[in-house]
Design a protein around this motif. Structure first.
Motif, mmCIF file in Angstrom:
data_model
loop_
_atom_site.group_PDB
_atom_site.id
_atom_site.type_symbol
_atom_site.label_atom_id
_atom_site.label_comp_id
_atom_site.label_asym_id
_atom_site.label_seq_id
_atom_site.Cartn_x
_atom_site.Cartn_y
_atom_site.Cartn_z
ATOM 1 N N CYS A 99 -28.469 -81.236 8.765
ATOM 2 C CA CYS A 99 -29.535 -81.970 7.809
ATOM 3 C C CYS A 99 -30.462 -80.936 7.831
ATOM 4 C CB CYS A 99 -29.960 -83.379 8.571
ATOM 5 S SG CYS A 99 -31.260 -84.020 7.639
ATOM 6 N N CYS B 207 -33.450 -81.747 6.523
ATOM 7 C CA CYS B 207 -34.370 -82.523 6.777
ATOM 8 C C CYS B 207 -35.116 -82.238 8.459
ATOM 9 C CB CYS B 207 -34.575 -84.077 6.468
ATOM 10 S SG CYS B 207 -34.392 -84.017 4.677
ATOM 11 N N CYS B 208 -34.152 -82.634 9.048
ATOM 12 C CA CYS B 208 -34.277 -82.856 10.649
ATOM 13 C C CYS B 208 -33.450 -82.191 11.660
ATOM 14 C CB CYS B 208 -34.195 -84.442 11.047
ATOM 15 S SG CYS B 208 -32.270 -84.938 10.957
ATOM 16 N N CYS C 164 -28.101 -89.299 7.013
ATOM 17 C CA CYS C 164 -28.390 -88.774 8.322
ATOM 18 C C CYS C 164 -28.861 -89.892 9.329
ATOM 19 C CB CYS C 164 -29.271 -87.533 8.148
ATOM 20 S SG CYS C 164 -29.971 -87.046 9.595
ATOM 21 N N CYS D 3 -32.972 -89.091 10.357
ATOM 22 C CA CYS D 3 -34.060 -89.223 9.574
ATOM 23 C C CYS D 3 -33.717 -89.883 8.186
ATOM 24 C CB CYS D 3 -34.510 -87.831 9.210
ATOM 25 S SG CYS D 3 -33.489 -86.950 8.017
ATOM 26 N N ALA E 288 -32.133 -89.120 5.502
ATOM 27 C CA ALA E 288 -31.702 -88.727 4.341
ATOM 28 C C ALA E 288 -30.367 -88.908 3.691
ATOM 29 C CB ALA E 288 -31.799 -86.859 4.702
HETATM 30 ZN ZN LIG Z 1 -31.756 -85.712 8.935
#
Ligand SMILES: [Zn+2]
Length: 170
Positions: free
Chosen positions: A89, A91-92, A134, A137, A139
């Protein structure tokens, strides 16, 4: 100009400005709520406000993952990525897919038939489609369809911009 017209003009201007303010400025969206019962690998959890995500993500990644956007088909280099590795991911950095489960779906989006572990992602209804998020997080990653290859018959149709790829050297 008659006072009535002047008044109407000012009223229209004020209404227009309020509309602009409403559309662009004053709308912090509530964070996405993970459905009850959803778990993540190692119970890891990353929660940030939209403003915080906006600061750390490239603009395209923010639009896709936080505003449920869809990238233009064929726009991601990862669609044609064939090396061995892990897709995570953006984002995280939660690991999501293994290259072994990637296949060419001819859709223009990176496609996989299974997540790396079952709780790396979770599904949610999105109209007549099933959205994939996800689990760490929340997402938005893409959608999952029932027309994938064996052994699962699933096609995880992902936005490449929501993923990062790390090559694993043999
Ligand atoms: Zn994530």
């Amino acid at each position: 100009m008659k006072p009535t017209y002047l008044f109407l003009l000012i009223a229209a201007l004020v209404a227009g400005l309020l509309w602009l303010y409403g559309s662009y400025v004053a709308k912090p969206r509530p964070p996405h709520k993970r459905p009850p019962g959803v778990t993540s690998p190692g119970d890891r959890r990353v929660e940030k406000t939209d403003a915080e995500w906006k600061k750390i993500l490239p603009r395209s990644a923010y639009t896709i993952t936080r505003e449920q956007g869809t990238e233009w088909p064929g726009s991601s280099e990862l669609t044609n990525e064939h090396r061995q590795g892990i897709y995570s991911c953006i984002c995280c950095h939660n690991p999501l897919f293994r290259s072994e489960t990637k296949f060419d779906s001819h859709t223009g989006w990176p496609s996989f038939y299974a997540p790396i572990v079952s709780n790396a992602v979770y599904n949610e209804a999105d109209g007549n489609r099933t959205e994939v998020r996800c689990s760490v997080c929340d997402a938005h990653l893409g959608h999952v369809f029932n027309d994938g290859p064996e052994p699962t018959g699933l096609r995880y149709c992902m936005n490449g911009v929501a993923l990062t790829f790390e090559e694993l050297k043999p």
